[in-house]
Design a protein around this motif. Structure first.
Motif, mmCIF file in Angstrom:
data_model
loop_
_atom_site.group_PDB
_atom_site.id
_atom_site.type_symbol
_atom_site.label_atom_id
_atom_site.label_comp_id
_atom_site.label_asym_id
_atom_site.label_seq_id
_atom_site.Cartn_x
_atom_site.Cartn_y
_atom_site.Cartn_z
ATOM 1 N N ARG A 86 0.818 -1.213 0.000
ATOM 2 C CA ARG A 86 0.000 0.000 0.000
ATOM 3 C C ARG A 86 0.851 1.262 0.000
ATOM 4 N NH1 ARG A 86 -0.864 2.052 5.238
ATOM 5 N NH2 ARG A 86 0.066 0.816 6.898
ATOM 6 N N GLN A 87 2.038 1.210 0.659
ATOM 7 C CA GLN A 87 2.886 2.389 0.700
ATOM 8 C C GLN A 87 3.555 2.652 -0.646
ATOM 9 O OE1 GLN A 87 3.537 4.748 2.930
ATOM 10 N NE2 GLN A 87 2.081 3.987 4.434
ATOM 11 N N TYR A 123 1.085 3.975 -3.036
ATOM 12 C CA TYR A 123 0.721 5.357 -2.717
ATOM 13 C C TYR A 123 1.790 6.326 -3.220
ATOM 14 C CZ TYR A 123 -0.229 9.536 0.035
ATOM 15 O OH TYR A 123 -0.478 10.823 0.425
ATOM 16 N N GLY A 130 2.096 5.423 -7.342
ATOM 17 C CA GLY A 130 0.844 5.649 -8.052
ATOM 18 C C GLY A 130 0.243 4.451 -8.734
ATOM 19 N N GLU A 182 6.584 12.573 0.207
ATOM 20 C CA GLU A 182 6.341 11.153 -0.035
ATOM 21 C C GLU A 182 7.221 10.637 -1.169
ATOM 22 O OE1 GLU A 182 4.691 9.147 1.752
ATOM 23 O OE2 GLU A 182 3.598 10.500 3.064
ATOM 24 N N LYS A 186 5.080 1.245 8.056
ATOM 25 C CA LYS A 186 5.329 1.746 6.709
ATOM 26 C C LYS A 186 5.670 0.618 5.739
ATOM 27 C CE LYS A 186 7.019 6.284 8.187
ATOM 28 N NZ LYS A 186 8.164 7.226 8.162
ATOM 29 N N ASN A 244 -3.442 -3.110 5.775
ATOM 30 C CA ASN A 244 -4.249 -1.904 5.559
ATOM 31 C C ASN A 244 -5.486 -1.912 6.446
ATOM 32 O OD1 ASN A 244 -4.787 0.558 4.369
ATOM 33 N ND2 ASN A 244 -5.985 -0.331 2.722
#
Length: 519
Positions: A27-28, A31, A34, A123, A204, A209
Motif C-alpha cells: 500500500r505504501q 501510494y 501511483g 512522499e 510503513k 491496511n
C-alpha cells in the motif's frame, strides 16, 4: 500508460538476491509511485543503476526491520540483567550473544549509509547515495555509533585475561576494570531509540491496511516500552546496592538475598520497583535507609507517574480513534432518540425507527452517496456490478442488452431497506420504480392471487416503464434489502442509446395494453 513488457515486478527467481533490494507491491509503494507500472519502472531503474542501495519498500528492508527489532528488544532486556545480576562468569553463551549483538549493530551503522529513506513531506523515496549519507550523518549517526560501541568485545577479552591470570593484584585490577566497563556498557541502552524507530517503520513497510493491525502495533509498542521501564527499574533496585558493596542497611542484605539465585533477586527487585511506581503497599517498614535509596524511590515514583500518564493518554487516543464509524452511528442514534422524544412519537414507532437504522446501517454509520460520489466512475461501476449485476440480468428485458447499457443502468440504481411488515407498494396506487430484492422475502397479493418473492426476484417492472398503477400490494415478510430503478433514472440511462429507447417505448406500450402479473 502502456504496461511495460517483461515479467512484471522482478523476483528472486528472475533477478537472484538483488530482487530483495527492490521495492515490493504494497500500500505504501503504490501510494508513493501511483501504480503497479510505476513500481515496475522503479525496479528496472534500480537494477540498471547497478548501485547497492536497499529500497525502503524492499523485502530485505521488511525482514531486516523485524529482525533488528527482536534483537534490539532482547538487548534492552539482557543488558540491564547482565550489569545488575551477572558477575564476571556470565557464561560463554551470553558473551557470545553480546559479541554477536555488537557486531550486528556495527553492521547496521554501515548499512544505514546504503539504506534508502522516505521524505515525509513529499512522499518521495530517496535512493541517491550522497543524500542518504548526508541525511544519516545529520540525524541518527552519532546516537547509533554510541549505542553500537563494542562493549561485548572488551568484556570478552577482559574476561579471558581475568580467567588466565593467577596474580591476585592483577586480578583485582581486572575486576575493577570489568566493573567500570559494565557501568560504561549502560550506553548500550541508547539502543532504545532504535527500537522506537523500528516500531515507527514497521507500519510503513508492512502490507497491512486494516485498522486492527495498526492498533495492534500501537498497543504492542506501548506495552513493550512499559515493560522495559519496569524491567530497568527492577534492575536498578539491585544494581545500586551492589555498587555500594551491599551496606548493612540495604534491602538486599535485610532480605538475606546475597546468595540467592538471579531469578529470586530479579523478582524482588521488580516487586520493589512496581510497588514504588504505583505507590502500592510501600509503607514505613520498608522506608529508604539512606539518601541513595531515597533518590531511587523518588525516581521510581516519578517514572511510575509518567508511565501511568503515558498509558492513559495512549489508551484514550486509541479508544477515540478506533472504529469511528461505530461512534458516528451512536452519535446519530443519540440525536435520533432526542428527536423522537421531542416529537412525542409512540414507543412502537420509535422501536421500528431504531430497528430500521440497525437494519440499514448495521451499527456503522456511513454516507453511501458521498462514498459513491468520491470514487472514480470505473470503481463505482465495479462496485455496483459486484452488488447488482446478477439481479439485473435476471429480468427478461435486460437479458441480451449491451454491456455498456447495463453499466449505465447499474449507476442509476438506488439502495433501500424495508422492515418486516412494511408495505412496499399498495395496490391501485401509481408507481414509478422497479424493485430488485437482494436479501429478504416479500408477499405479493391481490384479490386473485398471492405470491412470495425472495432473494434475486423483482417486481413492479411495468410501473417503471409506464408509471401506471400497481396491480398488487407488496408487503415485506422479513427485513428486505432492495435496489430500485425509477422511470426517470431509466430514461437518463437511455439517453445515450436511442435504438434501445425505441425498444423500451414499444415495451411500455405493450405493457400498458396487456398489464403484468408483477406490476
Amino acid at each position: 500508460m502502456e504496461k511495460l513488457k517483461g515479467p512484471g515486478i522482478p523476483t528472486v527467481a528472475t533477478c537472484g538476491w538483488r530482487a530483495l533490494l527492490l521495492p515490493q507491491l504494497n500500500r505504501q509503494s503504490l501510494y508513493v509511485y501511483g501504480s503497479e507500472v510505476a513500481v515496475e519502472k522503479e525496479c528496472i531503474k534500480q537494477l540498471q543503476s547497478g548501485i547497492f542501495v536497499i529500497h525502503p519498500f524492499s523485502l530485505m528492508r521488511s525482514y531486516y526491520i523485524m529482525a533488528m527489532m527482536a534483537i534490539t528488544f532482547l538487548n534492552l532486556i539482557g543488558i540491564p540483567m547482565e550489569i545488575a545480576f551477572l558477575d564476571a562468569t556470565s557464561g560463554l553463551a551470553w558473551e557470545g550473544f553480546n559479541v554477536f549483538s555488537d557486531t550486528l549493530f556495527l553492521i547496521d551503522v554501515a548499512l544505514n549509509f546504503r539504506m534508502g529513506f522516505i521524505v515525509e513531506d513529499s512522499e518521495e523515496a530517496v535512493l541517491d547515495i550522497k543524500r542518504i549519507r548526508l541525511n544519516y550523518l545529520r540525524t541518527w549517526f552519532i546516537p547509533d555509533v554510541i549505542a553500537a560501541f563494542p562493549i561485548g568485545y572488551i568484556l570478552l577479552f577482559a574476561g579471558l585475561h581475568y580467567h588466565n591470570d593467577d596474580n591476585p593484584s592483577k586480578t583485582n585490577k581486572v575486576m575493577r576494570i570489568l566493573m567500570f566497563v559494565r557501568i560504561i556498557s549502560l550506553i548500550r541502552l541508547a539502543r532504545v531509540s532504535r527500537l522506537v524507530r523500528f516500531f515507527n517503520e514497521v507500519e510503513k513497510v508492512s502490507n497491512a491496511n486494516l485498522e486492527v493491525v495498526r492498533l495492534f502495533f500501537r498497543v504492542l509498542s506501548l506495552f513493550m516500552m512499559i515493560f522495559l521501564m519496569c524491567h530497568w527499574n527492577g534492575c536498578i533496585q539491585y544494581f545500586v546496592p551492589m555498587l555500594e558493596e551491599f551496606p548493612t542497611d540495604c534491602w538486599v542484605r535485610r532480605g538475606n538475598l546475597m546468595n540467592a539465585t538471579v531469578i529470586e533477586k530479579y523478582s524482588w527487585g521488580v516487586f520493589r520497583a512496581l510497588s514504588q511506581m504505583i505507590a502500592l503497599s510501600y509503607g514505613s517498614e520498608d522506608a529508604p535507609t539512606n539518601y541513595i535509596e531515597l533518590w531511587i524511590v523518588m525516581v521510581s515514583m516519578v517514572s511510575g507517574c509518567l508511565m501511568y500518564t503515558v498509558l492513559v493518554a495512549n489508551a484514550t487516543a486509541m479508544i477515540v480513534n478506533v472504529d469511528p464509524a461505530s461512534k458516528e452511528y451512536k452519535s446519530k442514534m443519540s440525536h435520533l432518540e432526542h428527536y423522537m422524544t421531542f416529537m412525542k412519537l409512540p414507543p412502537e414507532l420509535q422501536l421500528r425507527i431504531t430497528t430500521y437504522y440497525q437494519a440499514r446501517y448495521g451499527g456503522k454509520w456511513f454516507d453511501e452517496k458521498d462514498i459513491m460520489d468520491t470514487v472514480s466512475s470505473a470503481l463505482k461501476e465495479q462496485i455496483l456490478t459486484v452488488m447488482c449485476s446478477k439481479l439485473l440480468r435476471k429480468v427478461p428485458m435486460f437479458h441480451s442488452l449491451d454491456e455498456s447499457f447495463i453499466r449505465a443502468v447499474l449507476c442509476k440504481l438506488e439502495y433501500e431497506v424495508f422492515q418486516a411488515a412494511d408495505v412496499v407498494v399498495w395496490e391501485g396506487v401509481p408507481g414509478n420504480r422497479m424493485y430488485f430484492i437482494e436479501h429478504g422475502q416479500v408477499l405479493m397479493e391481490s384479490d386473485s392471487y398471492e405470491k412470495e418473492l425472495c432473494d434475486g426476484d423483482y417486481f413492479a417492472e411495468t410501473c417503471m416503464l409506464t408509471k401506471g398503477k400497481h396491480l398488487a400490494t407488496v408487503t415485506s415478510l422479513t427485513d428486505c434489502q432492495c435496489f430500485t430503478l425509477s422511470h426517470a433514472n431509466l430514461q437518463k440511462a437511455l439517453e445515450g442509446f436511442p435504438d434501445l429507447k425505441k425498444d423500451f417505448d414499444k415495451l411500455a406500450l405493450l405493457s400498458t395494453d396487456c398489464g403484468s402479473v408483477f406490476a
